[in-house]
Design a protein around this motif. Structure first.
Motif, PDB file in Angstrom:
ATOM      1  N   ILE A   9       0.984  -1.223   0.180  1.00 34.10           N
ATOM      2  CA  ILE A   9      -0.043   0.189   0.024  1.00 34.10           C
ATOM      3  C   ILE A   9       0.921   1.407  -0.174  1.00 34.10           C
ATOM      4  N   ALA A  10       1.992   1.061   0.754  1.00 35.61           N
ATOM      5  CA  ALA A  10       2.947   2.531   0.710  1.00 35.61           C
ATOM      6  C   ALA A  10       3.327   2.521  -0.385  1.00 35.61           C
ATOM      7  N   ALA A  11       3.890   1.361  -1.171  1.00 39.80           N
ATOM      8  CA  ALA A  11       4.442   1.722  -2.638  1.00 39.80           C
ATOM      9  C   ALA A  11       3.372   2.249  -3.649  1.00 39.80           C
ATOM     10  N   ALA A  12       1.967   1.820  -3.421  1.00 38.06           N
ATOM     11  CA  ALA A  12       0.923   2.277  -4.348  1.00 38.06           C
ATOM     12  C   ALA A  12       0.751   3.717  -3.943  1.00 38.06           C
ATOM     13  N   ARG A  13       0.905   4.090  -2.704  1.00 34.70           N
ATOM     14  CA  ARG A  13       0.566   5.500  -2.795  1.00 34.70           C
ATOM     15  C   ARG A  13       1.789   6.414  -3.250  1.00 34.70           C
ATOM     16  N   GLU A  14       3.052   6.022  -3.130  1.00 29.65           N
ATOM     17  CA  GLU A  14       4.128   6.715  -3.946  1.00 29.65           C
ATOM     18  C   GLU A  14       3.995   6.917  -5.315  1.00 29.65           C
ATOM     19  N   ARG A  15       3.558   5.525  -5.829  1.00 31.58           N
ATOM     20  CA  ARG A  15       3.267   5.665  -7.490  1.00 31.58           C
ATOM     21  C   ARG A  15       2.143   6.574  -7.776  1.00 31.58           C
ATOM     22  N   VAL A  16       1.197   6.493  -7.142  1.00 32.03           N
ATOM     23  CA  VAL A  16       0.174   7.548  -7.365  1.00 32.03           C
ATOM     24  C   VAL A  16       0.566   8.818  -7.256  1.00 32.03           C
ATOM     25  N   ARG A  17       1.205   9.143  -6.101  1.00 34.59           N
ATOM     26  CA  ARG A  17       1.710  10.823  -6.024  1.00 34.59           C
ATOM     27  C   ARG A  17       2.738  11.043  -7.182  1.00 34.59           C
ATOM     28  N   VAL A  18       3.612  10.145  -7.621  1.00 35.65           N
ATOM     29  CA  VAL A  18       4.211  10.374  -8.903  1.00 35.65           C
ATOM     30  C   VAL A  18       3.332  10.859 -10.119  1.00 35.65           C
ATOM     31  N   VAL A 163      -4.291  -8.498 -15.893  1.00 33.46           N
ATOM     32  CA  VAL A 163      -3.106  -8.078 -15.912  1.00 33.46           C
ATOM     33  C   VAL A 163      -2.482  -7.343 -14.648  1.00 33.46           C
ATOM     34  N   LEU A 164      -1.541  -7.839 -13.983  1.00 28.50           N
ATOM     35  CA  LEU A 164      -0.911  -7.449 -12.814  1.00 28.50           C
ATOM     36  C   LEU A 164      -0.216  -6.238 -13.125  1.00 28.50           C
ATOM     37  N   THR A 165      -0.544  -4.985 -12.609  1.00 24.65           N
ATOM     38  CA  THR A 165       0.119  -3.704 -13.053  1.00 24.65           C
ATOM     39  C   THR A 165       0.982  -3.280 -11.843  1.00 24.65           C
ATOM     40  N   GLU A 166       1.074  -3.945 -10.748  1.00 26.74           N
ATOM     41  CA  GLU A 166       1.828  -3.608  -9.418  1.00 26.74           C
ATOM     42  C   GLU A 166       3.311  -3.630  -9.893  1.00 26.74           C
ATOM     43  N   GLU A 167       3.977  -2.764  -9.573  1.00 29.22           N
ATOM     44  CA  GLU A 167       5.541  -2.631 -10.225  1.00 29.22           C
ATOM     45  C   GLU A 167       6.686  -3.178  -9.290  1.00 29.22           C
ATOM     46  N   LYS A 168       6.585  -2.921  -7.913  1.00 27.92           N
ATOM     47  CA  LYS A 168       7.527  -3.038  -7.155  1.00 27.92           C
ATOM     48  C   LYS A 168       7.763  -4.653  -6.805  1.00 27.92           C
ATOM     49  N   TYR A 169       6.662  -5.237  -6.576  1.00 26.57           N
ATOM     50  CA  TYR A 169       6.615  -6.744  -6.076  1.00 26.57           C
ATOM     51  C   TYR A 169       6.090  -7.751  -7.071  1.00 26.57           C
ATOM     52  N   PHE A 170       5.441  -7.114  -8.137  1.00 26.53           N
ATOM     53  CA  PHE A 170       4.912  -8.076  -9.107  1.00 26.53           C
ATOM     54  C   PHE A 170       5.619  -7.740 -10.646  1.00 26.53           C
ATOM     55  N   ASP A 192      -4.347  -4.800  -9.190  1.00 23.01           N
ATOM     56  CA  ASP A 192      -3.307  -3.932  -8.684  1.00 23.01           C
ATOM     57  C   ASP A 192      -3.983  -3.685  -7.045  1.00 23.01           C
ATOM     58  N   PHE A 193      -3.330  -2.902  -6.382  1.00 20.26           N
ATOM     59  CA  PHE A 193      -3.733  -2.444  -5.086  1.00 20.26           C
ATOM     60  C   PHE A 193      -4.062  -1.031  -5.370  1.00 20.26           C
ATOM     61  N   ILE A 194      -5.205  -0.853  -5.336  1.00 14.78           N
ATOM     62  CA  ILE A 194      -6.082   0.108  -5.729  1.00 14.78           C
ATOM     63  C   ILE A 194      -6.510   1.172  -4.446  1.00 14.78           C
ATOM     64  N   ILE A 195      -5.920   2.024  -4.364  1.00 15.06           N
ATOM     65  CA  ILE A 195      -5.860   2.955  -2.846  1.00 15.06           C
ATOM     66  C   ILE A 195      -6.354   4.396  -3.138  1.00 15.06           C
ATOM     67  N   ASP A 196      -6.427   4.735  -4.545  1.00 11.88           N
ATOM     68  CA  ASP A 196      -6.781   6.091  -4.703  1.00 11.88           C
ATOM     69  C   ASP A 196      -7.961   6.331  -6.002  1.00 11.88           C
ATOM     70  N   PRO A 197      -8.764   7.050  -6.221  1.00 13.07           N
ATOM     71  CA  PRO A 197      -9.670   7.021  -7.120  1.00 13.07           C
ATOM     72  C   PRO A 197      -8.866   7.327  -8.298  1.00 13.07           C
ATOM     73  N   TYR A 198      -7.849   8.004  -8.188  1.00 10.31           N
ATOM     74  CA  TYR A 198      -7.011   8.231  -9.594  1.00 10.31           C
ATOM     75  C   TYR A 198      -6.718   7.114 -10.118  1.00 10.31           C
ATOM     76  N   GLN A 199      -6.731   5.943  -9.743  1.00 14.55           N
ATOM     77  CA  GLN A 199      -5.965   4.805 -10.236  1.00 14.55           C
ATOM     78  C   GLN A 199      -7.123   4.075 -11.129  1.00 14.55           C
ATOM     79  N   ILE A 200      -8.387   4.466 -10.547  1.00 11.29           N
ATOM     80  CA  ILE A 200      -9.639   3.964 -11.346  1.00 11.29           C
ATOM     81  C   ILE A 200      -9.544   4.948 -12.714  1.00 11.29           C
ATOM     82  N   TRP A 201      -9.618   5.926 -12.988  1.00 15.84           N
ATOM     83  CA  TRP A 201      -9.658   6.861 -13.888  1.00 15.84           C
ATOM     84  C   TRP A 201      -8.148   6.454 -15.050  1.00 15.84           C
ATOM     85  N   GLU A 202      -7.179   6.234 -14.408  1.00 15.10           N
ATOM     86  CA  GLU A 202      -6.129   5.904 -15.231  1.00 15.10           C
ATOM     87  C   GLU A 202      -6.154   4.502 -15.645  1.00 15.10           C
ATOM     88  N   SER A 203      -6.764   3.681 -15.228  1.00 20.65           N
ATOM     89  CA  SER A 203      -7.179   2.317 -15.566  1.00 20.65           C
ATOM     90  C   SER A 203      -8.113   2.257 -16.917  1.00 20.65           C
TER      91      SER A 203
END
Length: 339
Positions: A9-18, A163-170, A192-203
């Motif tokens: 989840i921490a890794a997902a938050r960082e990806r969304v921030r970037v 399709v697994l889109t998680e970068e750090k572990y998968f 993926d580990f969806i933790i922010d609505p931003y990820q839904i729109w980018e999906s």
């Protein structure tokens, strides 16, 4: 000690921030009407709207890439005891006209409806997964081409592709999803580990038809995230691990519920969880068994428990011949939407 779920989840938050710095959410939303028009054609709605997935009986599946599943889906629903409507015989055009959805007026399928239609076809649906690594097994196939693997799955009889889109572990990438969506006609799930609505729109922009929402990750925010999925017409595969999570998924209006028998912190498997939680899900909800599926006997057991679909990744990725493995799991029967 921090568990795996906290780390991912921490890794997902960082990806969304970037990513938000590169392309803000407001820009994704502003560009969405044009993107939707490319997906759904001239009948796509304009402006931001609620693309709620319609009950499958109200969807005209007689046109487009899923035309081959129309009669089979309706027959399956009738046999399952769904309301039959005014007509006793299965005459798609007449029935659709009675529902106000005749060939000339029927709206096109949203991406989410395409995914749901595949899970509604008779027989057990295989959602074949693309992933290069996993936290429990390490690297599985580091040089894997997502596009080539997607084509292989489509030819072998998968009914949808995850399709697994998680970068750090998968070792996944969002671009993998886009490549697969452009290379096959099957619906594509973003896992993926969806933790922010931003990820839904980018999906949605990346070409997804469905997205994984994990109850353990989202908790009481689940209804909000499902509402975001409706805005862009994506189906939500709502993943559960416990009875309270199934209750929350149902209370939130989930149409597709997944049961994952892998603990997200310890990464251990408890196959009995599939049967325990399946009993809690009422008829009319599509169900997906996730994790720990390697052999035909396991598939037969899950089908007997009433699952509509299985999501299989590791055993396909590591198989010397993935097509042969799919044939083994499905008992030699091809379910590719064309039969």
């Amino acid at each position: 000690m921090e568990g795996f779920l906290d780390q991912v989840i921490a890794a997902a938050r960082e990806r969304v921030r970037v990513r938000q710095k590169i392309k803000p959410l407001a820009l994704l939303q502003a560009e969405w009407p044009a993107r939707l028009a490319r997906t759904m054609g001239d009948q796509a709605p304009t402006g931001q709207t609620d693309l709620t997935i319609r009950p499958i009986e109200q969807v005209d599946l007689t046109k487009g890439p899923d035309a081959g599943v129309a009669m089979a889906v309706k027959t399956n629903l009738r046999e399952a005891g769904q309301p039959k409507g005014p007509n006793k015989e299965l005459k798609p055009n007449d029935e659709l006209k009675n529902n106000g959805l005749g060939p000339s007026s029927a709206p096109p399928l949203t991406p989410g409806e395409r995914f749901l239609s595949r899970l509604s076809k008779p027989g057990l649906c295989l959602i074949a997964e693309i992933k290069r690594a996993s936290p429990s097994r390490g690297v599985l196939a580091s040089g894997l081409s997502a596009e080539d693997q997607g084509r292989l799955y489509a030819r072998a009889g998968a009914r949808a592709i995850s399709v697994l889109t998680e970068e750090k572990y998968f070792q996944g990438r969002l671009s993998d999803l886009t490549a697969v969506a452009h290379s096959v006609s099957l619906p594509v799930l973003r896992k993926d580990f969806i933790i922010d609505p931003y990820q839904i729109w980018e999906s949605a922009h990346a070409g997804a038809h469905a997205i994984l929402l994990i109850v353990r990750v989202l908790g009481p925010q689940l209804p909000h995230f499902m509402a975001e999925c409706r805005k862009v017409g994506l189906a939500a595969l709502v993943e559960t691990h416990t009875a309270p999570e199934v209750e929350l998924a149902l209370a939130s209006g989930a149409q597709i519920i997944g049961v994952n028998c892998r603990d997200l912190n310890t990464l251990t498997l408890d196959p009995a969880r599939h049967q325990e939680l399946r009993r809690l899900i009422p008829p009319g909800i599509r169900t997906v068994a996730e994790s720990g599926i390697h052999h035909r006997e396991e598939v037969q057991a899950l089908a007997a428990q009433g699952y509509d679909a299985i999501l299989v990744g590791e055993s396909l990725i590591t198989a010397p011949d993935p097509a042969a493995k799919i044939a083994e799991l499905l008992g030699g029967i091809r379910y590719n939407g064309l039969d």
